[in-house]
Write an enzyme that holds these catalytic residues in place. Structure first.
Site, PDB file in Angstrom:
ATOM      1  N   LYS A 116       6.170  -1.340   0.412  1.00 41.42           N
ATOM      2  CA  LYS A 116       4.948  -2.121   0.693  1.00 41.42           C
ATOM      3  C   LYS A 116       5.294  -3.461   1.348  1.00 41.42           C
ATOM      4  O   LYS A 116       4.561  -3.925   2.219  1.00 41.42           O
ATOM      5  CB  LYS A 116       4.142  -2.344  -0.604  1.00 41.42           C
ATOM      6  CG  LYS A 116       3.567  -1.057  -1.194  1.00 41.42           C
ATOM      7  CD  LYS A 116       2.297  -0.650  -0.508  1.00 41.42           C
ATOM      8  CE  LYS A 116       1.997   0.845  -0.489  1.00 41.42           C
ATOM      9  NZ  LYS A 116       1.876   1.541  -1.731  1.00 41.42           N
ATOM     10  N   LYS A 198       5.342  11.579   3.457  1.00 38.02           N
ATOM     11  CA  LYS A 198       4.369  12.371   2.700  1.00 38.02           C
ATOM     12  C   LYS A 198       2.957  12.119   3.216  1.00 38.02           C
ATOM     13  O   LYS A 198       2.706  11.099   3.862  1.00 38.02           O
ATOM     14  CB  LYS A 198       4.452  11.984   1.216  1.00 38.02           C
ATOM     15  CG  LYS A 198       4.226  10.482   0.982  1.00 38.02           C
ATOM     16  CD  LYS A 198       3.837  10.143  -0.443  1.00 38.02           C
ATOM     17  CE  LYS A 198       3.280   8.729  -0.518  1.00 38.02           C
ATOM     18  NZ  LYS A 198       2.363   8.466  -1.585  1.00 38.02           N
ATOM     19  N   LYS A 201      -3.101   8.346   1.865  1.00 38.32           N
ATOM     20  CA  LYS A 201      -4.441   7.862   2.227  1.00 38.32           C
ATOM     21  C   LYS A 201      -4.377   6.827   3.331  1.00 38.32           C
ATOM     22  O   LYS A 201      -5.228   6.790   4.190  1.00 38.32           O
ATOM     23  CB  LYS A 201      -5.111   7.221   1.008  1.00 38.32           C
ATOM     24  CG  LYS A 201      -5.565   8.201  -0.026  1.00 38.32           C
ATOM     25  CD  LYS A 201      -6.599   7.532  -0.912  1.00 38.32           C
ATOM     26  CE  LYS A 201      -6.271   7.768  -2.377  1.00 38.32           C
ATOM     27  NZ  LYS A 201      -5.269   6.817  -2.924  1.00 38.32           N
TER      28      LYS A 201
HETATM   29  P1  ADP Z   1      -1.992   7.550  -1.911  1.00 42.64           P
HETATM   30  O1  ADP Z   1      -0.489   7.481  -1.860  1.00 42.64           O
HETATM   31  O2  ADP Z   1      -2.552   8.606  -1.033  1.00 42.64           O
HETATM   32  O3  ADP Z   1      -2.695   6.221  -1.765  1.00 42.64           O
HETATM   33  P2  ADP Z   1      -2.328   7.257  -4.767  1.00 42.64           P
HETATM   34  O4  ADP Z   1      -1.227   6.239  -4.752  1.00 42.64           O
HETATM   35  O5  ADP Z   1      -3.694   6.822  -5.118  1.00 42.64           O
HETATM   36  O6  ADP Z   1      -2.346   8.044  -3.388  1.00 42.64           O
HETATM   37  O7  ADP Z   1      -1.866   8.432  -5.722  1.00 42.64           O
HETATM   38  C1  ADP Z   1      -2.767   9.259  -6.443  1.00 42.64           C
HETATM   39  C2  ADP Z   1      -2.030  10.481  -6.945  1.00 42.64           C
HETATM   40  O8  ADP Z   1      -1.762  11.371  -5.868  1.00 42.64           O
HETATM   41  C3  ADP Z   1      -0.668  10.180  -7.584  1.00 42.64           C
HETATM   42  O9  ADP Z   1      -0.512  11.018  -8.706  1.00 42.64           O
HETATM   43  C4  ADP Z   1       0.323  10.548  -6.531  1.00 42.64           C
HETATM   44  O10 ADP Z   1       1.574  10.962  -7.060  1.00 42.64           O
HETATM   45  C5  ADP Z   1      -0.382  11.704  -5.856  1.00 42.64           C
HETATM   46  N1  ADP Z   1       0.045  11.840  -4.454  1.00 42.64           N
HETATM   47  C6  ADP Z   1      -0.251  11.011  -3.421  1.00 42.64           C
HETATM   48  N2  ADP Z   1       0.277  11.468  -2.275  1.00 42.64           N
HETATM   49  C7  ADP Z   1       0.958  12.612  -2.592  1.00 42.64           C
HETATM   50  C8  ADP Z   1       1.701  13.578  -1.828  1.00 42.64           C
HETATM   51  N3  ADP Z   1       1.850  13.477  -0.516  1.00 42.64           N
HETATM   52  N4  ADP Z   1       2.234  14.635  -2.505  1.00 42.64           N
HETATM   53  C9  ADP Z   1       2.078  14.775  -3.847  1.00 42.64           C
HETATM   54  N5  ADP Z   1       1.365  13.922  -4.605  1.00 42.64           N
HETATM   55  C10 ADP Z   1       0.807  12.850  -3.997  1.00 42.64           C
END
Ligand code: ADP
Length: 335
Positions: A116, A198, A201
């Site tokens: 970040k 990966k 969002k």
């Molecule tokens: P993002 O990274 O999309 O902002 P969050 O940090 O809100 O998502 O994570 C919400 C949940 O989704 C967490 O449990 C996280 O491990 C899971 N998650 C987010 N991106 C992935 C991914 N590409 N593969 C597997 N799990 C994911």
């Protein structure tokens, strides 16, 4: 399981945008599987989203979207506590107390913090640094032991365990150790379509498949995924970007479909155009019902309000009980 009681489950998703396949396969799918058997607390991490998204114009629609998409994926707000982080004030109290047990050095070494800092060098706030402490507070507030999350969260869970153990050592045994949970399987990482990193969002929008994407957009994104001329000999190892396409296929396609393309690959007779077309159609069939259901829930504000109130009420009961124990263990009781 303690005293024959159901194990406690806690997890959250930030309200930073549209939910995607990574959120579904890393987290929500397991929420839905766990809701029958466990006592579950699932949260929209709206405060966490302020660490990277200081502009709050989109906050309300984003919170509504996360709730609607979770419910559309099969989460039942009657069976679980589905709530907003900011509605449970005890979170802030526990976060503050856990901050005394978290060390600057370990927080600075956290991979997500370092990422970040690279992405937002203009906004390296203390909330970002203490992100894992707030997350630990969310989990420990319900004395949860199982945390369904994707692979990217493994390090944060280790930190939550450390904070819980330090608290227990210093003040007395209040918290169980929380563990990342995926039914005994490896934690999931859904790769992005461009072969790097990966799905997420806030990054790689065109390489991420969102649960709200139209059929057309899903097809377009998948057809653009990187491929090459194909293997030049039988049984060659797959390059990462091809491995990723197969991985996505394993999430949404039928086993015999996957087998056919695996065999074609191993015979060096695979047509990547056909592989992607098949994946696109299977992905569309997977996403369409979720998208349609979420859309009707998202626009029903009265229903969403009821859900949030009901969820917060359940979460506050559990939070208040934990905080009583926490204050008592620390010695914050003078009469
Ligand atoms: P993002 O990274 O999309 O902002 P969050 O940090 O809100 O998502 O994570 C919400 C949940 O989704 C967490 O449990 C996280 O491990 C899971 N998650 C987010 N991106 C992935 C991914 N590409 N593969 C597997 N799990 C994911």
């Amino acid at each position: 399981m303690e005293n024959g009681k159901k194990a406690i489950v806690m997890s959250g998703i930030r309200s930073t945008g549209f939910l995607h396949l990574g959120n579904y396969f890393g987290a929500i799918r397991n929420y839905v599987r766990m809701q029958e058997e466990y006592t579950c607390y699932f949260m929209v991490a709206d405060i966490h989203s302020l660490t990277t998204h200081p502009d709050t114009k989109e906050l309300k629609p984003n919170v509504h979207r996360v709730l609607a998409e979770n419910i559309a994926c099969g989460l039942d707000p009657e069976k679980v506590a589905l709530y907003c982080q900011s509605h449970v004030y005890e979170t802030a109290e526990l976060y503050m107390l856990l901050n005394m047990l978290a060390y600057k050095g370990e927080l600075e070494k956290t991979t997500t913090f370092k990422d970040k800092v690279r992405q937002h060098p203009e906004n390296v706030n203390a909330g970002l640094l203490t992100y894992p402490v707030l997350q630990a507070a969310d989990i420990l507030l319900h004395r949860a032991s199982l945390v369904p999350v994707g692979k990217d969260q493994e390090q944060h869970l280790e930190m939550s365990r450390n904070f819980a153990n330090r608290f227990n050592h210093r003040y007395g045994n209040v918290f169980p150790e929380p563990y990342a949970f995926n039914f005994g399987e490896e934690l999931i990482k859904v790769p992005s379509l461009d072969g790097t990193g990966k799905m997420s969002k806030s990054e790689n929008q065109y390489a991420t498949i969102f649960l709200s994407d139209s059929d057309e957009l899903i097809r377009k994104k998948i057809m653009k995924a990187k491929t090459d001329a194909g293997p030049s000999a039988p049984n060659m190892p797959k390059p990462d970007y091809i491995e990723n396409i197969f991985l996505l296929m394993k999430l949404v396609s039928a086993p015999d479909t996957i087998l056919k393309f695996e065999e074609d690959y191993n015979k060096a007779a695979i047509r990547y155009g056909d592989l992607k077309k098949q994946l696109a159609e299977d992905m569309v069939a997977f996403v369409t019902p979720i998208r349609e259901k979420a859309e009707s829930i998202r626009t029903d504000e009265a229903y969403l309000r009821r859900i949030m109130e009901m969820g917060a009420e359940k979460a506050r009961i559990s939070a208040a009980a934990t905080m009583e124990k926490v204050r008592e263990a620390i010695g914050l009781k003078y009469y």
